[in-house]
Enzyme design. Structure first.
Site, PDB file in Angstrom:
ATOM      1  N   HIS A 129       7.702   0.395   4.398  1.00  0.00           N
ATOM      2  CA  HIS A 129       8.178  -0.150   3.127  1.00  0.00           C
ATOM      3  C   HIS A 129       8.995   0.918   2.409  1.00  0.00           C
ATOM      4  O   HIS A 129       8.454   1.921   1.957  1.00  0.00           O
ATOM      5  CB  HIS A 129       6.992  -0.569   2.245  1.00  0.00           C
ATOM      6  CG  HIS A 129       6.147  -1.626   2.862  1.00  0.00           C
ATOM      7  ND1 HIS A 129       4.802  -1.772   2.586  1.00  0.00           N
ATOM      8  CD2 HIS A 129       6.442  -2.600   3.770  1.00  0.00           C
ATOM      9  CE1 HIS A 129       4.313  -2.792   3.266  1.00  0.00           C
ATOM     10  NE2 HIS A 129       5.291  -3.311   4.003  1.00  0.00           N
ATOM     11  N   MET A 180      -0.480   0.863   0.702  1.00  0.00           N
ATOM     12  CA  MET A 180      -1.195   0.072  -0.286  1.00  0.00           C
ATOM     13  C   MET A 180      -1.045  -1.417   0.021  1.00  0.00           C
ATOM     14  O   MET A 180       0.008  -1.864   0.437  1.00  0.00           O
ATOM     15  CB  MET A 180      -0.630   0.387  -1.676  1.00  0.00           C
ATOM     16  CG  MET A 180      -1.418  -0.194  -2.835  1.00  0.00           C
ATOM     17  SD  MET A 180      -0.777   0.416  -4.425  1.00  0.00           S
ATOM     18  CE  MET A 180      -1.270   2.130  -4.353  1.00  0.00           C
ATOM     19  N   ASP A 188      -0.382  -5.810   3.823  1.00  0.00           N
ATOM     20  CA  ASP A 188       0.669  -6.228   4.754  1.00  0.00           C
ATOM     21  C   ASP A 188       0.353  -5.712   6.154  1.00  0.00           C
ATOM     22  O   ASP A 188      -0.020  -4.555   6.328  1.00  0.00           O
ATOM     23  CB  ASP A 188       2.029  -5.693   4.285  1.00  0.00           C
ATOM     24  CG  ASP A 188       3.162  -6.205   5.150  1.00  0.00           C
ATOM     25  OD1 ASP A 188       3.030  -7.309   5.707  1.00  0.00           O
ATOM     26  OD2 ASP A 188       4.190  -5.503   5.249  1.00  0.00           O
ATOM     27  N   SER A 236       3.298   2.144   4.684  1.00  0.00           N
ATOM     28  CA  SER A 236       3.832   1.925   3.339  1.00  0.00           C
ATOM     29  C   SER A 236       3.672   3.203   2.529  1.00  0.00           C
ATOM     30  O   SER A 236       4.180   4.245   2.922  1.00  0.00           O
ATOM     31  CB  SER A 236       3.129   0.736   2.673  1.00  0.00           C
ATOM     32  OG  SER A 236       3.708   0.442   1.415  1.00  0.00           O
ATOM     33  N   THR A 237       2.952   3.158   1.416  1.00  0.00           N
ATOM     34  CA  THR A 237       2.816   4.318   0.540  1.00  0.00           C
ATOM     35  C   THR A 237       2.291   5.527   1.309  1.00  0.00           C
ATOM     36  O   THR A 237       1.246   5.472   1.941  1.00  0.00           O
ATOM     37  CB  THR A 237       1.851   4.002  -0.618  1.00  0.00           C
ATOM     38  OG1 THR A 237       2.194   2.735  -1.170  1.00  0.00           O
ATOM     39  CG2 THR A 237       1.924   5.074  -1.686  1.00  0.00           C
TER      40      THR A 237
END
Length: 358
Positions: A202, A295, A298, A176-177
């Site tokens: 993401h 972050m 998930d 993600s991030t």
């Protein structure tokens, strides 16, 4: 309520964005800034939950300001610009979203819908950010709204039916991030003779295809944005589209991608949990799962299921993560066999493909 500072040198655009953002129940514009230096002072003063940044601004361009912001005061930032060609790059610089300004006669209603959709897609990240801020900065009213955000369990979309016997090797990567740049670093070091790779990063809808193309350019692997029914083959990698869950299914003795257009799971669509769970349902102990920077949590459920089923699981270490959220959660619940620096992940994948890691 998530607080926002709008940064744009255009008075009319600041007013438009302010009106649109204030019309969204979950968001409130608390101030505006005309350039990077004005923004710096107002960010210090108000500590917003998010900023919107224009690229073309006087004194300091938006990209330079974004890079400085991520280095000195990292926070969720959405670029709102007319430079569509820059949209692919700003994620590498730390942005969590990109919204192109209205052009070619686009109606204000259409632009408003795009802004609303993009911001609502980011509430999962904003929740994590606000919960990490000092409690004194969050009013009780805002705190209650943040904590009331719903979070869907993977059972609501895909039931857990773990494979009893391992299938062909598959490598599943969730991030993600910070994942855009991190995945590029990993893929640059991967050879073209690996088992099939599936990836859930993401990323906003509209940028997954260009990111897949960039991975393809930078890597010896054949990388593409996944479409429904693509055969998993050696030397190929499949990136989840920005608006669909990526899973896999078995047909006969072959394995294929399966896209699911369902609800958000763990605040995300695509969701790492859905991808990991589907890999466990179909591949089981023959799979490798890699949890990278991001972050939130998930992927935590899915990687634990893979671990419990005998799959090989690794997580990126804190030192090399942009955000040590998703890997930390996986480690905390005992779902990881090895904790690995970003620059070592590629070699661990190669070793797994050669049966040197289990």
């Amino acid at each position: 309520m998530y607080t926002v500072i709008v940064i744009d040198d255009s008075l009319s655009m600041r007013r438009i964005l302010k009106d649109i953002i204030n019309s969204i129940d979950e968001f409130e514009v608390i101030d505006e800034a005309v350039d990077a230096f004005d923004a710096r002072e107002k960010i210090k003063k108000y500590e917003p939950d998010m900023v919107t940044i224009d690229i073309n601004m006087p004194k300091m361009d938006g990209v330079t300001f974004l890079r400085n912001l991520m280095r000195l005061h990292p926070m969720p930032a959405v670029v709102v610009s007319g430079e569509g060609a820059r949209g692919n790059d700003i994620f590498d610089d730390g942005a969590v979203g990109y919204i192109e300004k209205p052009a070619n006669g686009e109606s204000m209603m259409s632009f408003q819908a795009r802004v609303k959709d993009n911001l609502l897609n980011l509430t999962f990240l904003l929740k994590q950010y606000t919960l990490k801020k000092p409690k004194a900065q969050i009013t009780q009213n805002r705190k209650s709204k943040v904590e009331n955000n719903t979070k869907n369990h993977p059972d609501e979309l895909l039931k857990s039916t773990p494979a009893r016997l391992g299938g062909t090797k598959v490598i599943a990567i969730g991030s993600s991030t910070g994942g855009v740049e991190s995945l590029l670093r990993v893929f640059k070091s991967l050879p073209n003779d690996l088992p099939p790779i599936v990836i859930t990063q993401h990323i906003p809808y509209g940028f997954s295809r260009s990111f897949a193309q960039r991975l393809d350019t930078e890597s010896a692997l054949d990388v593409c944005e996944a479409k429904d029914g693509m055969k998993l083959e050696k030397g190929k990698a499949f990136l989840a589209p920005g608006n669909m869950h990526l899973s896999i299914e078995k047909k006969g003795n072959e394995y294929y991608t399966k896209l699911i257009d369902g609800i958000r799971i763990s605040h995300h669509k695509p969701s790492v949990n859905i991808m990991f769970r589907s890999v466990n349902n179909v591949i089981g102990s023959s799979a490798m799962a890699v949890m990278m920077t991001g972050m939130g949590d998930d992927g935590m459920i899915g990687i634990k299921e893979l671990f419990d089923n005998g799959a090989y699981t690794i997580a990126q270490n804190e030192e090399s993560c942009v955000v040590f959220g998703m890997p930390k959660k996986a480690i905390e619940i005992g779902a990881v066999k090895d904790i690995v620096h970003l620059d070592e992940i590629a070699q661990y994948i190669i070793d797994f493909s050669k049966n040197l890691k289990r």
